[in-house]
Design a protein around this motif. Structure first.
Motif, PDB file in Angstrom:
ATOM      1  N   MET A 164     116.191  -7.111 -41.088  1.00 24.34           N
ATOM      2  CA  MET A 164     115.321  -7.385 -42.237  1.00 24.34           C
ATOM      3  C   MET A 164     115.749  -6.435 -43.348  1.00 24.34           C
ATOM      4  O   MET A 164     115.201  -5.349 -43.514  1.00 24.34           O
ATOM      5  N   ARG A 165     116.746  -6.813 -44.089  1.00 21.48           N
ATOM      6  CA  ARG A 165     117.338  -5.939 -45.103  1.00 21.48           C
ATOM      7  C   ARG A 165     116.438  -5.901 -46.324  1.00 21.48           C
ATOM      8  O   ARG A 165     116.655  -6.574 -47.333  1.00 21.48           O
ATOM      9  N   LEU A 166     115.402  -5.085 -46.218  1.00 21.30           N
ATOM     10  CA  LEU A 166     114.389  -5.050 -47.268  1.00 21.30           C
ATOM     11  C   LEU A 166     113.817  -3.638 -47.366  1.00 21.30           C
ATOM     12  O   LEU A 166     113.469  -3.028 -46.352  1.00 21.30           O
ATOM     13  N   GLY A 167     113.749  -3.136 -48.581  1.00 23.55           N
ATOM     14  CA  GLY A 167     113.151  -1.835 -48.821  1.00 23.55           C
ATOM     15  C   GLY A 167     112.262  -1.888 -50.045  1.00 23.55           C
ATOM     16  O   GLY A 167     112.491  -2.668 -50.971  1.00 23.55           O
ATOM     17  N   PHE A 168     111.223  -1.042 -50.051  1.00 18.77           N
ATOM     18  CA  PHE A 168     110.315  -0.930 -51.186  1.00 18.77           C
ATOM     19  C   PHE A 168     110.650   0.360 -51.929  1.00 18.77           C
ATOM     20  O   PHE A 168     110.830   1.411 -51.310  1.00 18.77           O
ATOM     21  N   LEU A 169     110.695   0.291 -53.251  1.00 12.66           N
ATOM     22  CA  LEU A 169     111.010   1.469 -54.056  1.00 12.66           C
ATOM     23  C   LEU A 169     109.967   1.634 -55.143  1.00 12.66           C
ATOM     24  O   LEU A 169     109.622   0.678 -55.844  1.00 12.66           O
ATOM     25  N   THR A 170     109.459   2.842 -55.278  1.00  7.89           N
ATOM     26  CA  THR A 170     108.575   3.177 -56.388  1.00  7.89           C
ATOM     27  C   THR A 170     109.086   4.452 -57.027  1.00  7.89           C
ATOM     28  O   THR A 170     109.866   5.203 -56.425  1.00  7.89           O
ATOM     29  N   GLY A 171     108.647   4.706 -58.249  1.00  8.41           N
ATOM     30  CA  GLY A 171     109.101   5.893 -58.947  1.00  8.41           C
ATOM     31  C   GLY A 171     108.614   5.894 -60.377  1.00  8.41           C
ATOM     32  O   GLY A 171     107.723   5.119 -60.760  1.00  8.41           O
ATOM     33  N   ASP A 172     109.176   6.777 -61.179  1.00 13.14           N
ATOM     34  CA  ASP A 172     108.813   6.788 -62.590  1.00 13.14           C
ATOM     35  C   ASP A 172     109.332   5.515 -63.251  1.00 13.14           C
ATOM     36  O   ASP A 172     110.254   4.852 -62.753  1.00 13.14           O
ATOM     37  N   ARG A 173     108.734   5.188 -64.368  1.00 10.43           N
ATOM     38  CA  ARG A 173     109.029   3.907 -65.023  1.00 10.43           C
ATOM     39  C   ARG A 173     110.502   3.761 -65.373  1.00 10.43           C
ATOM     40  O   ARG A 173     111.104   2.705 -65.175  1.00 10.43           O
ATOM     41  N   ARG A 174     111.125   4.818 -65.886  1.00  8.85           N
ATOM     42  CA  ARG A 174     112.518   4.722 -66.295  1.00  8.85           C
ATOM     43  C   ARG A 174     113.439   4.494 -65.097  1.00  8.85           C
ATOM     44  O   ARG A 174     114.358   3.675 -65.150  1.00  8.85           O
ATOM     45  N   THR A 175     113.194   5.207 -64.010  1.00  8.81           N
ATOM     46  CA  THR A 175     114.039   5.046 -62.822  1.00  8.81           C
ATOM     47  C   THR A 175     113.941   3.639 -62.261  1.00  8.81           C
ATOM     48  O   THR A 175     114.961   2.995 -61.969  1.00  8.81           O
ATOM     49  N   VAL A 176     112.714   3.148 -62.094  1.00  6.40           N
ATOM     50  CA  VAL A 176     112.537   1.802 -61.545  1.00  6.40           C
ATOM     51  C   VAL A 176     113.155   0.767 -62.475  1.00  6.40           C
ATOM     52  O   VAL A 176     113.775  -0.201 -62.032  1.00  6.40           O
ATOM     53  N   SER A 177     113.019   0.977 -63.768  1.00  7.59           N
ATOM     54  CA  SER A 177     113.602   0.042 -64.739  1.00  7.59           C
ATOM     55  C   SER A 177     115.125   0.013 -64.618  1.00  7.59           C
ATOM     56  O   SER A 177     115.746  -1.060 -64.651  1.00  7.59           O
ATOM     57  N   ARG A 178     115.732   1.181 -64.477  1.00  6.61           N
ATOM     58  CA  ARG A 178     117.190   1.222 -64.344  1.00  6.61           C
ATOM     59  C   ARG A 178     117.651   0.559 -63.050  1.00  6.61           C
ATOM     60  O   ARG A 178     118.647  -0.180 -63.037  1.00  6.61           O
ATOM     61  N   VAL A 179     116.955   0.843 -61.952  1.00  5.03           N
ATOM     62  CA  VAL A 179     117.343   0.257 -60.662  1.00  5.03           C
ATOM     63  C   VAL A 179     117.217  -1.257 -60.709  1.00  5.03           C
ATOM     64  O   VAL A 179     118.137  -1.992 -60.323  1.00  5.03           O
ATOM     65  N   ALA A 180     116.064  -1.748 -61.174  1.00  4.84           N
ATOM     66  CA  ALA A 180     115.836  -3.198 -61.217  1.00  4.84           C
ATOM     67  C   ALA A 180     116.779  -3.869 -62.210  1.00  4.84           C
ATOM     68  O   ALA A 180     117.295  -4.967 -61.943  1.00  4.84           O
ATOM     69  N   GLY A 181     117.019  -3.226 -63.347  1.00  6.10           N
ATOM     70  CA  GLY A 181     117.898  -3.814 -64.349  1.00  6.10           C
ATOM     71  C   GLY A 181     119.330  -3.929 -63.871  1.00  6.10           C
ATOM     72  O   GLY A 181     119.988  -4.955 -64.096  1.00  6.10           O
ATOM     73  N   ARG A 182     119.812  -2.876 -63.202  1.00  7.29           N
ATOM     74  CA  ARG A 182     121.185  -2.934 -62.673  1.00  7.29           C
ATOM     75  C   ARG A 182     121.301  -3.967 -61.563  1.00  7.29           C
ATOM     76  O   ARG A 182     122.321  -4.646 -61.436  1.00  7.29           O
ATOM     77  N   GLN A 183     120.249  -4.085 -60.747  1.00  5.41           N
ATOM     78  CA  GLN A 183     120.251  -5.076 -59.677  1.00  5.41           C
ATOM     79  C   GLN A 183     120.358  -6.491 -60.247  1.00  5.41           C
ATOM     80  O   GLN A 183     121.063  -7.345 -59.694  1.00  5.41           O
TER      81      GLN A 183
END
Length: 525
Positions: free
Chosen positions: A378-397
């Motif tokens: 089940m290749r699934l992970g949950f990530l939370t963090g500060d707004r900028r970090t999450v935005s960068r991770v999701a945007g690059r994804q």
């Protein structure tokens, strides 16, 4: 002389440009002609041999070092990495076996030490080949010399007990998944709610530090309490805990940056840092996590990021308690610009409460994986963090993979809502804790010190790793050598206790005692 100590003049390296030289070395790694920890010629020596400029060779070595293929330090020899990020024949053989995710076991005579001299932890007999691609009886690095490990009880693999994993096939049969097209929401609303609820403890601790859930500093008196347990933060989905760590590091580091990691620590994190062209700084750990004084010294070296495991630390089982967390936060507070990433991979099965180091910092992230309690596939992970970090991770994804499959998301939601699965997760957590604690007790009864405060790995210090691995194989056990986990920490072996029931744990402790007693006598003589 075996391949592990092959003479520089015999190494299959060629090329006239830095790219050709780098590709020649990479080809040697892929074929096994340049095995892990193989020393490479000096820059001037190889330049003279190939008839090129020393700058050309230095550039090739630099490029390989940035990708984690080779390692080197100032004034030290350049070597092939312990687990270079290329598709080697050894890695392909390991992937076909039960422990491919943990990586191939260390080659005989190899050492994670970054010095020119051979490590005393690597004085393995020549015939030791408890790893893919290790030396056979003739001391040569032939892949065909791999020992047949069938019939051995494997307590090295880091896997959960399959008996506690849900029946995913049954879930897939009852799923009704609509068609999804480009441009639609990438995260199911139901899964978004689950993630927010499962990170409630993180947000509560962030609020306790005087920050809201999105990492922005609270303003005014009482603002810390305004972001109580009900406060939520930014979240996104990743492919696994390690995938989340990689994406956060990619968002906040550049080639050559330093990253603080645990020593010993997760082999995947160490390999990832090397592969990203980053420089690892090791911090020692005890049962309560990273040592504050070590962290303080490491932070003075100017790292761009810190990666820490709050509980179920691999391989030691360390878990950060409230007192240690407060001391570590005091150190980290002096460096607000540094990104702190928490790899909370075991999460629901860790067996201890979560204590946060990062929540509420300017730049932070916590990653939690479902792999331990719902299954590694089940290749699934949950990530939370500060707004900028999450935005960068999701945007690059979005630019690459795009999103995590909605089919996988629907399956996760279905499993999360299943009362039977919830009960199995609770039973698994209790069983893992009991098996780990019982095994540590059996070792203590025989005078063997061990560490395993949480999760389902137990860390056992040993004078030398290779002889212990070999002798335990002779007694019917496959253990994990500590070499791949270490930067400069002492030698050890690791036992995964997830499937180790009472009688098996008692027998394993007895066999370890029989193997370690002669080693201790020899080591003290």
């Amino acid at each position: 002389m075996g391949r592990a100590r092959r003479m520089n003049a015999d190494l299959p390296i060629s090329g006239r440009t830095s790219r050709e030289i780098a590709e020649s070395i990479e080809t040697g790694v892929e074929t096994g002609d340049l095995p892990p920890r193989q020393a490479l010629p000096s820059v001037r020596g190889l330049a003279t041999r190939l008839g090129v400029s020393p700058t050309t060779v230095a550039t090739a070595y630099r490029d390989l070092r940035m990708r984690g293929v080779v390692t080197s330090e100032a004034g030290r020899v350049t070597r092939i990495g312990t687990r270079p990020p290329v598709s080697t024949a050894a890695a392909q053989a390991a992937r076909s076996g039960p422990s491919w995710y943990e990586g191939p076991r260390p080659p005989a005579g190899s050492t994670a030490s970054q010095t020119d001299e051979a490590s005393p932890n690597s004085t393995a007999p020549a015939q030791y080949d408890g790893s893919s691609g290790a030396r056979g009886a003739d001391g040569q690095g032939q892949l065909s010399g791999r020992r047949d490990l069938s019939g051995l009880r494997d307590v090295s693999d880091g896997n959960p007990d399959p008996a506690f994993l849900p029946d995913v096939q049954a879930v897939l049969r009852r799923l009704r998944v609509p068609r999804y097209l480009y441009g639609e929401p990438t995260i199911l609303p139901e899964l978004m709610e689950i993630m927010q609820a499962e990170f409630a403890d993180v947000y509560a601790q962030a609020a306790g530090q005087g920050y809201g859930g999105n990492g922005e500093a609270g303003r005014g008196e009482g603002s810390a309490n305004e972001a109580g347990a009900g406060e939520t933060g930014d979240v996104c989905l990743v492919g696994s805990a390690l995938d989340g760590v990689e994406r956060v590091l990619a968002a906040w580091t550049r080639l050559g940056d330093r990253v603080v990691i645990e020593d010993p620590g997760h082999a995947g994190v160490l390999d990832l840092v090397h592969a990203m062209g980053l420089e690892p700084i090791g911090v020692r750990v005890d049962d309560a996590g990273p040592l504050p004084d070590d962290l303080d010294r490491a932070m003075q070296l100017g790292p761009a990021a810190v990666v820490v495991t709050p509980r179920a630390q691999n391989p030691t089982g360390a878990a950060i308690d409230d007192e240690r967390a407060a001391r570590l936060r005091t150190v980290l507070d002096e460096y607000p610009e540094v990104a702190v990433v928490e790899d909370d991979h075991a999460w629901l099965l860790a067996g201890v409460q979560y204590a946060s180091l990062s929540a509420g910092r300017r730049t932070w992230a916590v990653v939690r994986s479902v792999s331990k309690h719902l299954g590694p596939d089940m290749r699934l992970g949950f990530l939370t963090g500060d707004r900028r970090t999450v935005s960068r991770v999701a945007g690059r994804q979005m630019l690459g993979a795009g999103w995590v499959s909605h089919i996988l998301q629907h399956a996760a939601v279905e499993l999360w809502r299943d009362d039977g699965v919830k009960a199995d997760v609770q039973r698994a957590a209790s069983a893992y804790r009991l098996r780990r604690e019982q095994f540590v007790e059996r070792l203590a009864e025989r005078g063997i010190p061990a560490h395993g405060r949480s999760g389902f790995n137990v860390h056992i210090p040993v004078p030398q790793e290779a002889p212990v691995i070999q002798e335990m194989q002779a007694r019917g056990w496959t253990l994990r050598a500590g070499e791949l986990h270490r930067i400069r920490s002492e030698s050890f072996v690791r036992v995964t206790t997830a499937t180790l029931e009472t009688d098996a744990g008692r027998q394993l402790a007895a066999d370890l005692a029989a193997v370690l007693e002669p080693q201790r006598i020899s080591h003290l003589a």
